[in-house]
Design a protein around this motif. Structure first.
Motif, PDB file in Angstrom:
ATOM      1  N   LEU A  34     -19.839  70.717  -5.632  1.00  0.00           N
ATOM      2  CA  LEU A  34     -19.782  69.075  -5.432  1.00  0.00           C
ATOM      3  C   LEU A  34     -18.375  68.493  -5.661  1.00  0.00           C
ATOM      4  O   LEU A  34     -17.958  68.630  -7.098  1.00  0.00           O
ATOM      5  CB  LEU A  34     -20.845  68.472  -5.651  1.00  0.00           C
ATOM      6  CG  LEU A  34     -22.192  68.617  -5.321  1.00  0.00           C
ATOM      7  CD1 LEU A  34     -23.549  67.515  -5.799  1.00  0.00           C
ATOM      8  CD2 LEU A  34     -22.270  68.472  -3.547  1.00  0.00           C
ATOM      9  N   GLN A  35     -17.975  67.676  -4.991  1.00  0.00           N
ATOM     10  CA  GLN A  35     -16.629  67.291  -5.458  1.00  0.00           C
ATOM     11  C   GLN A  35     -16.554  65.494  -4.866  1.00  0.00           C
ATOM     12  O   GLN A  35     -16.550  65.404  -3.848  1.00  0.00           O
ATOM     13  CB  GLN A  35     -15.571  67.674  -4.600  1.00  0.00           C
ATOM     14  CG  GLN A  35     -14.858  69.007  -5.672  1.00  0.00           C
ATOM     15  CD  GLN A  35     -13.658  69.605  -4.841  1.00  0.00           C
ATOM     16  OE1 GLN A  35     -13.752  69.951  -3.869  1.00  0.00           O
ATOM     17  NE2 GLN A  35     -12.507  69.793  -5.521  1.00  0.00           N
ATOM     18  N   ASN A  36     -16.466  64.737  -5.828  1.00  0.00           N
ATOM     19  CA  ASN A  36     -16.218  63.244  -5.528  1.00  0.00           C
ATOM     20  C   ASN A  36     -17.109  62.846  -4.362  1.00  0.00           C
ATOM     21  O   ASN A  36     -16.727  62.210  -3.423  1.00  0.00           O
ATOM     22  CB  ASN A  36     -14.809  62.970  -5.190  1.00  0.00           C
ATOM     23  CG  ASN A  36     -14.103  63.143  -6.495  1.00  0.00           C
ATOM     24  OD1 ASN A  36     -14.492  63.085  -7.713  1.00  0.00           O
ATOM     25  ND2 ASN A  36     -12.839  63.539  -6.176  1.00  0.00           N
ATOM     26  N   VAL A  37     -18.243  63.123  -4.441  1.00  0.00           N
ATOM     27  CA  VAL A  37     -19.424  62.714  -3.542  1.00  0.00           C
ATOM     28  C   VAL A  37     -19.670  61.465  -3.832  1.00  0.00           C
ATOM     29  O   VAL A  37     -20.582  60.992  -5.024  1.00  0.00           O
ATOM     30  CB  VAL A  37     -20.709  63.534  -3.337  1.00  0.00           C
ATOM     31  CG1 VAL A  37     -21.851  63.192  -2.453  1.00  0.00           C
ATOM     32  CG2 VAL A  37     -20.192  64.960  -2.825  1.00  0.00           C
ATOM     33  N   SER A  38     -19.577  60.315  -2.897  1.00  0.00           N
ATOM     34  CA  SER A  38     -20.228  59.013  -3.010  1.00  0.00           C
ATOM     35  C   SER A  38     -21.227  58.612  -1.900  1.00  0.00           C
ATOM     36  O   SER A  38     -20.614  58.700  -0.900  1.00  0.00           O
ATOM     37  CB  SER A  38     -18.981  57.950  -3.209  1.00  0.00           C
ATOM     38  OG  SER A  38     -18.194  58.256  -4.475  1.00  0.00           O
ATOM     39  N   VAL A  39     -22.194  58.322  -1.990  1.00  0.00           N
ATOM     40  CA  VAL A  39     -22.932  57.864  -1.144  1.00  0.00           C
ATOM     41  C   VAL A  39     -24.073  56.573  -1.541  1.00  0.00           C
ATOM     42  O   VAL A  39     -24.441  56.983  -2.686  1.00  0.00           O
ATOM     43  CB  VAL A  39     -23.840  59.254  -0.599  1.00  0.00           C
ATOM     44  CG1 VAL A  39     -25.051  58.680   0.133  1.00  0.00           C
ATOM     45  CG2 VAL A  39     -23.007  60.285   0.077  1.00  0.00           C
ATOM     46  N   THR A  40     -24.356  55.834  -0.671  1.00  0.00           N
ATOM     47  CA  THR A  40     -25.344  54.742  -0.928  1.00  0.00           C
ATOM     48  C   THR A  40     -26.421  54.682   0.016  1.00  0.00           C
ATOM     49  O   THR A  40     -25.923  54.892   1.188  1.00  0.00           O
ATOM     50  CB  THR A  40     -24.515  53.454  -1.168  1.00  0.00           C
ATOM     51  OG1 THR A  40     -23.731  53.540  -2.221  1.00  0.00           O
ATOM     52  CG2 THR A  40     -25.753  52.410  -1.520  1.00  0.00           C
ATOM     53  N   ILE A  41     -27.399  55.043  -0.465  1.00  0.00           N
ATOM     54  CA  ILE A  41     -28.910  54.931   0.554  1.00  0.00           C
ATOM     55  C   ILE A  41     -29.545  53.918   0.496  1.00  0.00           C
ATOM     56  O   ILE A  41     -30.180  53.695  -0.949  1.00  0.00           O
ATOM     57  CB  ILE A  41     -29.515  56.262   0.486  1.00  0.00           C
ATOM     58  CG1 ILE A  41     -28.346  57.415   1.209  1.00  0.00           C
ATOM     59  CG2 ILE A  41     -30.622  56.209   1.434  1.00  0.00           C
ATOM     60  CD1 ILE A  41     -29.064  58.664   1.034  1.00  0.00           C
ATOM     61  N   GLN A 225     -17.971  68.336  -0.250  1.00  0.00           N
ATOM     62  CA  GLN A 225     -17.619  66.881  -0.078  1.00  0.00           C
ATOM     63  C   GLN A 225     -17.907  66.372   1.285  1.00  0.00           C
ATOM     64  O   GLN A 225     -18.475  66.827   2.052  1.00  0.00           O
ATOM     65  CB  GLN A 225     -15.845  67.007   0.169  1.00  0.00           C
ATOM     66  CG  GLN A 225     -15.098  67.333  -1.198  1.00  0.00           C
ATOM     67  CD  GLN A 225     -13.789  67.341  -0.820  1.00  0.00           C
ATOM     68  OE1 GLN A 225     -13.305  68.101   0.226  1.00  0.00           O
ATOM     69  NE2 GLN A 225     -12.754  66.645  -1.564  1.00  0.00           N
ATOM     70  N   VAL A 226     -18.137  64.970   1.220  1.00  0.00           N
ATOM     71  CA  VAL A 226     -18.512  64.098   2.320  1.00  0.00           C
ATOM     72  C   VAL A 226     -17.700  64.125   3.432  1.00  0.00           C
ATOM     73  O   VAL A 226     -16.458  63.576   3.318  1.00  0.00           O
ATOM     74  CB  VAL A 226     -19.075  62.777   2.002  1.00  0.00           C
ATOM     75  CG1 VAL A 226     -19.451  62.091   3.255  1.00  0.00           C
ATOM     76  CG2 VAL A 226     -20.299  62.798   1.145  1.00  0.00           C
ATOM     77  N   ALA A 227     -17.897  64.982   4.463  1.00  0.00           N
ATOM     78  CA  ALA A 227     -17.048  65.015   5.693  1.00  0.00           C
ATOM     79  C   ALA A 227     -17.033  63.851   6.478  1.00  0.00           C
ATOM     80  O   ALA A 227     -16.353  63.044   7.059  1.00  0.00           O
ATOM     81  CB  ALA A 227     -16.984  66.358   6.302  1.00  0.00           C
ATOM     82  N   HIS A 228     -18.366  63.586   6.407  1.00  0.00           N
ATOM     83  CA  HIS A 228     -18.706  62.500   7.755  1.00  0.00           C
ATOM     84  C   HIS A 228     -20.080  61.759   7.374  1.00  0.00           C
ATOM     85  O   HIS A 228     -20.990  62.480   6.707  1.00  0.00           O
ATOM     86  CB  HIS A 228     -18.933  62.775   8.999  1.00  0.00           C
ATOM     87  CG  HIS A 228     -17.416  62.973   9.902  1.00  0.00           C
ATOM     88  ND1 HIS A 228     -16.808  61.922  10.447  1.00  0.00           N
ATOM     89  CD2 HIS A 228     -16.731  64.382   9.857  1.00  0.00           C
ATOM     90  CE1 HIS A 228     -15.716  62.478  10.925  1.00  0.00           C
ATOM     91  NE2 HIS A 228     -15.646  63.830  10.563  1.00  0.00           N
ATOM     92  N   ASP A 229     -20.033  60.483   7.434  1.00  0.00           N
ATOM     93  CA  ASP A 229     -21.332  59.911   7.184  1.00  0.00           C
ATOM     94  C   ASP A 229     -21.401  58.483   8.098  1.00  0.00           C
ATOM     95  O   ASP A 229     -20.654  57.567   8.202  1.00  0.00           O
ATOM     96  CB  ASP A 229     -21.107  59.062   5.743  1.00  0.00           C
ATOM     97  CG  ASP A 229     -22.391  58.512   5.336  1.00  0.00           C
ATOM     98  OD1 ASP A 229     -23.393  58.157   6.123  1.00  0.00           O
ATOM     99  OD2 ASP A 229     -22.548  57.980   4.132  1.00  0.00           O
TER     100      ASP A 229
END
Ligand SMILES: Nc1ncnc2c1ncn2[C@@H]1O[C@H](COP(=O)(O)OP(=O)(O)O)[C@@H](O)[C@H]1O
Ligand SMILES: [Mg+2]
Lengths: 250, 263
Positions: A34-41, A225-229
């Motif tokens: 995992l690399q710099n994953v930022s997600v808010t749910i 990494q998050v590619a799309h959200d």
């Protein structure tokens, strides 16, 4: 119980259910997962996590309840930061269901398995029994208390696997590839079950039809990494995007 | 397939089936201990034990022949005991010339041999009756209720849970091997060395998979609040009638055993 219900609306309005902030992780062998994953749910949101094998989906889910500890960045569940000293609390908040129900169901009977979580949360016996009954009812498996996992179908085992965490009354459900290996009927049952549950959900899957039916929001993970959200509709209607990440049209 | 191999339980609704597993377990252990204490040549006591166990087997409805057939499995182990016939000093009854040594059988040796075989055989039948009329999980719960260390009960329950999966995994691997070695099988099954290598690799694979699975199970346990201490619900209280049955049969076992020493 009453306090529980009073607190819930507050969570809805102020604190997100899951906050990943610049999360990075590498396995001991040096493999960066995992690399710099930022997600808010937000609370009550149902989010699908997709991406090719090895993208880091399972690794991400294992961070939600602190089974894996972030090397860098942070994970928050509701208003609890996942740290060594908050693990007990976090594990009561997050119900993590593994891909293979034979890993999830390690007790000799369904009852023992569904009771395992509540028992180890330190609940009283009567409460444990009540929760087992309730959780099995939620997944439509009432009456299976004394059955043994190896006498049940894969679909039934998956349902019981979900019940083993529901009995802990978690606020967040994290499921790893729940529809893998299911026949169409069992899959249908799973879709209904996921739709009927009100918890915040983060579910990894390759099943685009499942995503279309249950999850309004989709996160594409690639190479850790998050590619799309984005909203699921948007992602599903973008043919080029689907092709780029090897995803199928539903 | 794996099922038949591992499950010795024969469903039924007899009084023996219905008896509390804790009572059955304690009585079985008591009978085995009592039998092992009997002196050489306690024929009356051994006959009484046999009658008791057979009565229970018949009452259970699992069938005396079934239990007797299963008890034959222990026969090879009893062969080891044959040596006592020749090693216990006593009056010689016959000689067995074996090349450069000659074994001498004695009467005392023969009596001891018969006593040991009978004791083992009846203990075996009692244990077989227990496993045929009590589900393995109830045996486990009984062990737990009787304060067997939790970790041992947990290990046994994991073993029971995953034996089936392990056997299935092994069968899958075997099938895969057979599929790939069809040609070699046709030409005589390959050399011994080749087969040993294949089997070694199979066992290695199986071990690795089990090891990986155990890690995943551990993570699943952690995820549900396990912190190193296993908890379990309290056992149900013992039914008054079951307790009485246990006490009466236990007393009978003691009387039979005591009688063998007095008489
Ligand atoms: N226990 C482990 N040790 C080392 N590397 C691992 C381990 N588990 C997964 N990985 C690696 O981490 C990456 C992400 O894996 P994973 O999270 O399982 O992906 P996904 O669930 O999306 O298929 C992969 O490259 C994988 O090989
Ligand atoms: Mg995965």
């Amino acid at each position: 119980m009453a306090i529980h219900e009073l607190e819930l609306p507050k969570l809805h309005t102020t604190t997100p259910a899951i906050t990943l902030n610049q999360l990075s992780f590498a396995y001991p062998d040096g493999r960066v997962a995992l690399q710099n994953v930022s997600v808010t749910i937000n609370s009550g949101e149902k989010v699908a996590l997709v991406g090719p094998n090895g993208a880091g989906k399972s690794t991400l889910l294992l961070h939600l309840n602190g089974v894996l500890g972030a090397l860098d960045g942070s994970v928050r569940i509701a208003d609890v930061e996942v740290r060594r000293d908050t693990l007990r609390k976090v594990r009561a908040l997050v119900g993590l269901v593994f891909q293979d129900p034979d890993d999830q169901l390690f007790s000799p009977t369904v009852f023992d398995d569904v009771a395992f979580g509540p028992l180890h949360m330190g609940l009283a016996e009567a409460e444990v029994r009540a929760r087992v009954v309730w959780a099995l009812e939620q997944v439509g498996m009432q009456g299976f208390e004394d059955r043994m996992p190896h006498h049940m179908s894969v679909g039934q085992r998956k349902r019981v696997a979900v019940a083993t965490v529901l009995s802990m009354e978690p606020q967040v459900l994290a499921l790893d590839e729940p529809s893998a290996g299911l026949d169409p009927r069992a899959r249908r049952g799973l879709v209904d079950l996921l739709q009927s549950l009100s918890q915040t959900m983060l579910v990894s899957t390759h099943d685009m039809r499942l995503i279309a039916e249950v999850f309004p929001r989709t996160i594409i993970l690639a190479n850790g990494q998050v590619a799309h959200d984005a909203p699921t509709d948007e992602i599903l209607s973008n043919r080029a995007l689907l092709e780029e990440y090897g995803l199928e049209m539903p | 397939m794996a099922q038949q191999l591992l499950d010795r339980y024969i469903a039924g609704s007899s009084v023996i089936h219905a008896l509390d597993a804790r009572v059955k377990l304690v009585l079985t252990i008591a009978l085995i201990v009592c039998a092992s204490l009997l002196p050489v040549g306690a024929w009356l006591a051994l006959t009484a034990f046999t009658a008791l166990v057979w009565a229970a087997i018949i009452a259970s409805g699992v069938g005396l022949p079934t239990i007797l057939r299963r008890s034959l499995l222990a026969l090879p182990f009893l062969l080891v005991v044959v040596t006592v016939i020749f090693s216990v000093p006593g009056r010689p009854i016959f000689r067995l010339p074996l090349g450069f040594v000659t074994l001498t059988a004695t009467d005392a040796g023969l009596l001891r041999f018969i006593t040991i075989v009978w004791k083992s055989w009846i203990s075996m039948q009692a244990a077989l009756l227990l496993t045929a009329t009590t589900h393995f999980l109830d045996v486990l719960r009984a062990l737990q209720a009787l304060h067997m260390p939790k970790i041992i009960v947990a290990l046994m329950s994991f073993m029971y849970r995953y034996l089936f999966i392990l056997v299935e995994e092994a069968q899958r691997l075997l099938r895969a091997r057979d599929c790939r070695s069809a040609a070699l099988q046709g030409s005589g099954g390959g050399s011994l060395l080749w087969r040993a290598q294949v089997t070694g690799r199979l066992v290695g694979t199986l071990f690795l998979r089990s090891f990986e699975r155990s890690e995943r199970i551990y993570v699943a346990m952690l995820s549900r609040g396990y912190t190193g201490e296993l908890r379990s619900l309290r056992a149900q209280t013992l039914d008054r009638r079951d307790l009485r049955v246990g006490l009466v049969v236990g007393a009978i076992l003691l009387i039979i055993t005591a009688q063998a020493f007095v008489g």
